[in-house]
Design an enzyme around this catalytic site. Sequence first.
Site, mmCIF file in Angstrom:
data_model
loop_
_atom_site.group_PDB
_atom_site.id
_atom_site.type_symbol
_atom_site.label_atom_id
_atom_site.label_comp_id
_atom_site.label_asym_id
_atom_site.label_seq_id
_atom_site.Cartn_x
_atom_site.Cartn_y
_atom_site.Cartn_z
ATOM 1 N N ARG A 177 0.927 -1.126 -0.148
ATOM 2 C CA ARG A 177 0.188 0.022 0.007
ATOM 3 C C ARG A 177 0.796 1.245 -0.208
ATOM 4 O O ARG A 177 1.909 1.391 0.546
ATOM 5 C CB ARG A 177 -0.956 -0.159 1.222
ATOM 6 C CG ARG A 177 -1.776 0.918 1.511
ATOM 7 C CD ARG A 177 -3.078 0.930 0.496
ATOM 8 N NE ARG A 177 -4.359 1.823 0.785
ATOM 9 C CZ ARG A 177 -5.056 1.994 -0.225
ATOM 10 N NH1 ARG A 177 -5.075 1.758 -1.393
ATOM 11 N NH2 ARG A 177 -6.178 2.759 0.254
ATOM 12 N N THR A 212 -9.355 0.389 -9.553
ATOM 13 C CA THR A 212 -8.591 -0.484 -8.776
ATOM 14 C C THR A 212 -8.876 -2.052 -9.986
ATOM 15 O O THR A 212 -9.545 -1.826 -10.892
ATOM 16 C CB THR A 212 -9.354 -0.907 -7.450
ATOM 17 O OG1 THR A 212 -9.256 0.181 -6.848
ATOM 18 C CG2 THR A 212 -8.358 -1.881 -6.869
ATOM 19 N N ASN A 253 -6.153 4.289 -7.386
ATOM 20 C CA ASN A 253 -7.525 4.871 -6.820
ATOM 21 C C ASN A 253 -8.404 5.292 -7.924
ATOM 22 O O ASN A 253 -8.886 4.384 -8.733
ATOM 23 C CB ASN A 253 -7.168 5.984 -5.828
ATOM 24 C CG ASN A 253 -8.198 6.276 -5.129
ATOM 25 O OD1 ASN A 253 -9.021 5.655 -5.012
ATOM 26 N ND2 ASN A 253 -8.339 7.723 -4.422
ATOM 27 N N GLU A 296 -4.276 8.022 -3.967
ATOM 28 C CA GLU A 296 -4.487 7.085 -2.978
ATOM 29 C C GLU A 296 -4.905 8.224 -1.792
ATOM 30 O O GLU A 296 -5.506 7.703 -0.904
ATOM 31 C CB GLU A 296 -3.681 5.963 -2.798
ATOM 32 C CG GLU A 296 -4.290 4.772 -2.348
ATOM 33 C CD GLU A 296 -4.827 4.111 -3.681
ATOM 34 O OE1 GLU A 296 -5.969 3.827 -3.729
ATOM 35 O OE2 GLU A 296 -4.192 3.873 -4.595
ATOM 36 N N SER A 317 -8.023 0.968 3.225
ATOM 37 C CA SER A 317 -8.484 0.483 1.819
ATOM 38 C C SER A 317 -9.447 -0.442 1.981
ATOM 39 O O SER A 317 -9.861 -0.947 3.070
ATOM 40 C CB SER A 317 -7.307 -0.131 1.471
ATOM 41 O OG SER A 317 -7.559 -1.041 0.104
ATOM 42 N N SER A 318 -10.296 -0.696 0.980
ATOM 43 C CA SER A 318 -11.163 -1.828 0.828
ATOM 44 C C SER A 318 -10.896 -3.018 0.198
ATOM 45 O O SER A 318 -11.660 -3.836 -0.187
ATOM 46 C CB SER A 318 -12.679 -1.211 0.207
ATOM 47 O OG SER A 318 -13.263 -0.412 1.102
ATOM 48 N N GLY A 368 -13.759 -1.864 -7.221
ATOM 49 C CA GLY A 368 -14.925 -1.370 -6.798
ATOM 50 C C GLY A 368 -14.911 -0.375 -5.623
ATOM 51 O O GLY A 368 -16.321 -0.275 -5.067
HETATM 52 N N1 GLY Z 1 -8.535 2.958 -3.546
HETATM 53 C C1 GLY Z 1 -9.454 1.865 -3.258
HETATM 54 C C2 GLY Z 1 -9.153 0.913 -2.087
HETATM 55 O O1 GLY Z 1 -7.990 1.108 -1.830
HETATM 56 O O2 GLY Z 1 -9.968 0.423 -1.620
#
Ligand code: GLY
Length: 562
Positions: free
Chosen positions: A91, A364, A384, A403, A435-436, A455
């Site tokens: 990340r 993503t 992002n 990001e 993040s997701s 997504g």
């Molecule tokens: N930028 C999307 C995520 O990290 O979830």
Amino acid sequence: MMRIITSLFILLVFASGHTEPRHAAGIASAHPVATAAGFEILEAGGNAFDAAVAVSATLAVVEPYSSGLGGGGFWLLQQADKDEAVMIDGRETAPLQAHEKMYQDEKGNVIPGLSMDGALAAGIPGEPAALAHIAKKYGRLPLSASLAPAIRAAREGFRVTPHYQRMARFRLQALRASKAASAVFLYRDEVPHEDYIIKQPDLARTLEAMAAHGAAGFYQGEVGKKLIAATGKAGGIWTAEDLQSYAIKERKPVTGSWYDYRITSAAPPSSGGIAIIEMLNMLENDGLRSLTGVARKHLLIEAMRRAYRDRAEYLGDPDFVDVPLERLTGKGYARSLRETIAPSRATPSRELKPAAPIPEGRHTTHFSILDDEGNRVAATLSINYPFGSGFMVEGAGILLNDEMDDFSAKPGTPNAYGLVGAQANAIAPGKRMLSSMSPTFVEGPDRLVILGTPGGSRIITMVLQGILAATDGQSASRIVTQPRFHHQYLPDVVQFETQAFTVGEVLGLQRMGHKLKQLRERYGNMQVVILDKARHSVSAASDPRGEGLAQVKKISRKADSP
Ligand code: GLY
């Protein structure tokens, strides 16, 4: 073009190769050129981890609106002979000169666009360090071999598709604002026509520097200097120390159970694994498998609402904040949340303990790989927004992420909903933004399922619905195709794809008090590979919403491969 390709191979014993193959190999990615790159590396003697390096680097070239060397991601890896997976956390980090109020004006208002467009929006990239690390520690081939397909694709170019055009149109302003980005991704400052060939010679040279010098080929030397000079000139705050001190983290993934399946997913700084396990735990005694219609969907929506509330309050970079992981993924806590779900009434989100919702990006990419020896990878990567910040470093071909927008730009202050929160995800120097992204393995006695999707904040509920379908025995193509719905605590609304609810279900959910919003467009781009353990057969599917390719192949390794 047919977008879903699934195939099935029954185990054949092959005589050659230094490790006896157990089954065919499967790769599902968001771009056919990336899937082909992965197979090229497997056929050259590489394992799933080498293939992951090849697929990641190739996606960086041919899907520049989704991920790239100027971005980051999470790679979930499991070696065939190990019981446990590891998460490579590549990340991005906040630059060392970043601070909590950097996107606010003197009055404390968030300045629109500042964390989304241009050099100031970019975190320090993690993908180059992650690829070098994966190749060195887990791969079998040199990094230079695994980067070769990406270098070729950057030099020879790739074709513009309708999806590319949509993404470029969406980010036209940001791309036009960067001379280098416009020169590469636009044609005379306009969206290029279909089948136009995008060539990236500067990116090819940067990849070659990495092939020769590993991560140092990116973070140091000529490329490093260009990154610092270009961002500085464009109002960014990167320093040489930022680049030299960037380090990936190996993290223990989050695990949980669902019936007799083990779920392994992304650890913080992703919120995905925790939220997924929390939702599954809440529903584990509800007999979900035999529930249908409104009753099932109501329970899922209410579980989503509660998990996303917790996500907003507690989650951030675990190196900076104490994330109560054990509690949030514990069965006892989930039972206490389950008791708050009424059987036939929606809980308005305002009745839950308040927390500020977290803003989040939209693009993503994801890929899934199973090699013929049983090594596996699920990886979700991002820059992002589509085309990230839109800012390209001249001469290096590197498009920078945005990001930084995944941090809370204004924590500790009441937001538009009058809620205070998100301190756990406040900006701090060197910190990773929440993040997701949720690359996931689902493993039971009968099958192993490798899955994930892009997504933004909807990733987590897509993966949840993917897990439910996977553990119900659904095929790979059914898992990626099924219609989706989503609730994220705030706004208090259920978004759904047209076919996700029947008319009767819409009426039934509305009667319970759910606010529904039917989406005009479909969302997500899930990539799935499945191993049927009893038959030693592999199947794979790429989401029909995207332009990806899933393939299953028996690998015939070159005689002299390592
Ligand atoms: N930028 C999307 C995520 O990290 O979830």
